[in-house]
Design a protein around this motif. Sequence first.
Motif, PDB file in Angstrom:
ATOM      1  N   ALA A 179       0.800  -1.113  -0.153  1.00 18.63           N
ATOM      2  CA  ALA A 179      -0.240  -0.029  -0.105  1.00 18.63           C
ATOM      3  C   ALA A 179       0.838   1.212   0.191  1.00 18.63           C
ATOM      4  O   ALA A 179       2.000   1.507   0.855  1.00 18.63           O
ATOM      5  CB  ALA A 179      -1.116   0.185   1.108  1.00 18.63           C
ATOM      6  N   GLY A 180       0.369   1.824  -0.944  1.00 20.04           N
ATOM      7  CA  GLY A 180       0.998   3.286  -0.855  1.00 20.04           C
ATOM      8  C   GLY A 180       0.499   4.654  -2.162  1.00 20.04           C
ATOM      9  O   GLY A 180      -0.639   4.057  -2.726  1.00 20.04           O
ATOM     10  N   VAL A 181       1.398   5.197  -2.269  1.00 20.15           N
ATOM     11  CA  VAL A 181       1.224   6.288  -3.768  1.00 20.15           C
ATOM     12  C   VAL A 181       1.950   6.139  -4.466  1.00 20.15           C
ATOM     13  O   VAL A 181       2.875   6.428  -4.512  1.00 20.15           O
ATOM     14  CB  VAL A 181       0.698   7.895  -2.819  1.00 20.15           C
ATOM     15  CG1 VAL A 181       0.218   8.696  -3.638  1.00 20.15           C
ATOM     16  CG2 VAL A 181      -0.222   7.638  -1.025  1.00 20.15           C
ATOM     17  N   ASP A 182       1.172   5.927  -5.875  1.00 18.66           N
ATOM     18  CA  ASP A 182       2.170   6.153  -6.889  1.00 18.66           C
ATOM     19  C   ASP A 182       1.569   7.664  -7.012  1.00 18.66           C
ATOM     20  O   ASP A 182       0.332   8.022  -8.209  1.00 18.66           O
ATOM     21  CB  ASP A 182       2.119   5.004  -8.231  1.00 18.66           C
ATOM     22  CG  ASP A 182       2.478   4.564  -7.200  1.00 18.66           C
ATOM     23  OD1 ASP A 182       3.696   3.589  -6.890  1.00 18.66           O
ATOM     24  OD2 ASP A 182       0.940   3.226  -7.179  1.00 18.66           O
ATOM     25  N   VAL A 183       2.843   8.284  -7.372  1.00 15.53           N
ATOM     26  CA  VAL A 183       3.320  10.522  -8.532  1.00 15.53           C
ATOM     27  C   VAL A 183       3.505   9.925  -9.570  1.00 15.53           C
ATOM     28  O   VAL A 183       5.186   9.131  -9.821  1.00 15.53           O
ATOM     29  CB  VAL A 183       3.223  10.744  -7.340  1.00 15.53           C
ATOM     30  CG1 VAL A 183       2.935  12.704  -8.261  1.00 15.53           C
ATOM     31  CG2 VAL A 183       2.741  10.966  -6.205  1.00 15.53           C
ATOM     32  N   VAL A 184       3.095  10.107 -10.887  1.00 14.40           N
ATOM     33  CA  VAL A 184       4.061  10.226 -12.029  1.00 14.40           C
ATOM     34  C   VAL A 184       3.679  11.724 -11.848  1.00 14.40           C
ATOM     35  O   VAL A 184       2.738  12.615 -12.463  1.00 14.40           O
ATOM     36  CB  VAL A 184       3.586   9.131 -12.453  1.00 14.40           C
ATOM     37  CG1 VAL A 184       4.576  10.120 -14.600  1.00 14.40           C
ATOM     38  CG2 VAL A 184       3.890   7.769 -12.745  1.00 14.40           C
ATOM     39  N   ILE A 185       5.109  12.090 -12.557  1.00 12.83           N
ATOM     40  CA  ILE A 185       5.081  12.986 -12.737  1.00 12.83           C
ATOM     41  C   ILE A 185       5.368  13.897 -14.844  1.00 12.83           C
ATOM     42  O   ILE A 185       6.296  13.218 -14.596  1.00 12.83           O
ATOM     43  CB  ILE A 185       6.204  14.726 -12.359  1.00 12.83           C
ATOM     44  CG1 ILE A 185       5.803  14.361 -10.856  1.00 12.83           C
ATOM     45  CG2 ILE A 185       5.849  16.022 -12.556  1.00 12.83           C
ATOM     46  CD1 ILE A 185       6.449  15.491  -9.942  1.00 12.83           C
ATOM     47  N   ILE A 186       4.951  14.302 -15.533  1.00 14.12           N
ATOM     48  CA  ILE A 186       5.538  14.542 -16.389  1.00 14.12           C
ATOM     49  C   ILE A 186       5.969  15.974 -17.458  1.00 14.12           C
ATOM     50  O   ILE A 186       5.927  16.749 -17.278  1.00 14.12           O
ATOM     51  CB  ILE A 186       4.670  14.264 -17.895  1.00 14.12           C
ATOM     52  CG1 ILE A 186       3.177  12.577 -17.196  1.00 14.12           C
ATOM     53  CG2 ILE A 186       4.594  14.130 -19.255  1.00 14.12           C
ATOM     54  CD1 ILE A 186       2.380  12.352 -18.088  1.00 14.12           C
ATOM     55  N   GLY A 187       6.825  15.928 -17.754  1.00 12.21           N
ATOM     56  CA  GLY A 187       8.399  16.976 -17.640  1.00 12.21           C
ATOM     57  C   GLY A 187       9.404  17.386 -16.993  1.00 12.21           C
ATOM     58  O   GLY A 187       8.226  17.416 -15.582  1.00 12.21           O
ATOM     59  N   GLY A 188      10.252  17.255 -17.522  1.00 10.77           N
ATOM     60  CA  GLY A 188      11.452  17.532 -16.182  1.00 10.77           C
ATOM     61  C   GLY A 188      12.059  18.999 -16.288  1.00 10.77           C
ATOM     62  O   GLY A 188      13.164  19.195 -16.844  1.00 10.77           O
ATOM     63  N   GLY A 189      11.426  19.843 -16.641  1.00 10.04           N
ATOM     64  CA  GLY A 189      11.655  21.285 -16.509  1.00 10.04           C
ATOM     65  C   GLY A 189      11.073  21.910 -15.103  1.00 10.04           C
ATOM     66  O   GLY A 189      11.371  20.976 -14.536  1.00 10.04           O
ATOM     67  N   ALA A 190      11.365  23.153 -15.482  1.00  8.24           N
ATOM     68  CA  ALA A 190      11.256  23.328 -14.181  1.00  8.24           C
ATOM     69  C   ALA A 190      10.708  23.181 -12.629  1.00  8.24           C
ATOM     70  O   ALA A 190      10.956  22.366 -11.599  1.00  8.24           O
ATOM     71  CB  ALA A 190      11.636  24.882 -13.578  1.00  8.24           C
TER      72      ALA A 190
END
Length: 430
Positions: free
Chosen positions: A164-175
Motif C-alpha cells: 500500500a502506498g501512493v504512486d505519483v507520476v510527473i510528466i515533464g522534466g522542466g523547472a
Amino acid sequence: MQSKFVIVGGGAGGLELACKLGRKLGPQAVMLVDSRLFHIWKPSLHEVAAGTLDVHQEGLSYQMLAHDNHFTFVYGPMLALDAQQRVLTVGAIVNNGEETLPERQIGFEKLVMAVGSTSNYFGVPGAAEHTISLNATEDAERFRLTLLKLLTLAELKKSVSADAGVDVVIIGGGATGVELAAELREASDVYATYGFRQLKAERDVRITLLEGAPRILAPLPEKVSSAALDLLHQRAVKVVTDTRVTAIDGAGVTAGDTVYPAQIVVWAAGIKAPDFLKTLGLPTTKSGQLDVDGTLAVKGFDYIYALGDCAACVGPDGKLVPPRAQAAHQMADYLLETFLRQHRNQPPQGKPYVYRDYGSLVSFGQTTSVGSLMGSLKGLSWFVDGFVARLMYVSLHLMHHKAVLGTVRTAVLAVARFLIKRTTPLVKLH
C-alpha cells in the motif's frame, strides 16, 4: 466603466505593471481585470501543491493591492473584445447559482493583455482528463487534497497490504516538474510524522519523473541538469529521460511499451497561450500567442499591448522571448516607461524591448536550490547551489512582493511568515 489604461491578467507582470502605474497615475487612470480575487506568485505553486505553503496565508487580495497601490480592480473573466470600439466585456460572477456581479463592459484608451499561459497537452490521449496541471491555485489545492486523501487510504490499507502506498507520476522534466518532485519528497517525509506512522516516505510515496528530452532541465546548462539529477536520486525520485508519453488513463501513464502505475498524474510538459485569444480578432501566431512588435504592441493596433507568456515577442537575435517570470517583469517595466511617456505627452522610447537573461534557479525543497547566473559578458555564467542558491531563490519572491507591497511591508511579511512557520505544522493538514 472607463479607464485610460486597462490591464487584463493579475499575474506577475500584469500586477506589477498595475501597481507601479497606479502609484503614478491613480485609480481613475489604471484598472486591473482578473477572474480571481487573490494573487499568488506562480513559481510557488509547487509548494502549495506539496502542502509546504498555505495558499490562504500566501495569497494577496487584489482589492487590498488596488487600495494600497491606487488602481481599480475589476473582478471577473474577460469574455470578449471590440478592438475597434476599444471596449472589452467582463463576465458575470455567479456563486451558488446566484449572480453576485453582472456582466460589465469597460472602455479603454490603452489595453494590456497579460493573461499568461495554460497547459499544452500536445494531443496525448487522456492527458486533459486524467492529469493535474499547476496553472492556478485551485489546481495546486486539488493536488494537495488528493494527496492527503490517498495518504490516508494508504495508511489504512498498510495493515493488510505491505505494498500500500501512493504512486505519483510527473510528466515533464522542466523547472515545474523537477521542483514539484523535490518538494513533494520533502513534504512526504513530514506527512509521515503527522499521523501517517505506518508509511515510510521513500518506500511508500513513489515518485516518477518522465522527460522526453535526453536530460532534465534541458534549456539550462548541463552542470545544472546533472546537479539536479543527483539531488533527485538522493531523494529517491525515479527519473526516466528520452521517453515519450503516448496515453494516460485512470490506471497510469503509458510511455512506449512501459506502463507506469499512478494515482496522481501531474502534467508539466509544456504550455501554450489561452485558446480564447484566438477569438478576439487580434493577430496570433501558430502557438496562439498574440503577435507583438518590438514595443510589445499587438501588430496592427498601436493601443493594444501584450506581455508575458501570452505575447510572442521576437528579440534582436530572431528568437522568441522565453516564457519566464523574469521576462514578464522586464516587459512590465518597459511598458511602464512607455505609458508614463504617453501620459506626459513625451516622445516614445527610442529603443525596442530587449530580453536580458539573468540566469535560472531551481528549488529543491526548503533548504537548497541549484541554478546558473548569467554574467554581463555573453555566454558567461556561474553555477550556484546549496544554501546560497536557496537564498537567491527566496530573494526573487521577495523582489516580486516588494514591487507590489513596498519595502517595509515586504520585510514585515517575511518576518511574520518566518515566525508563523515556527508555530504551525510544516505542511498543511486540512
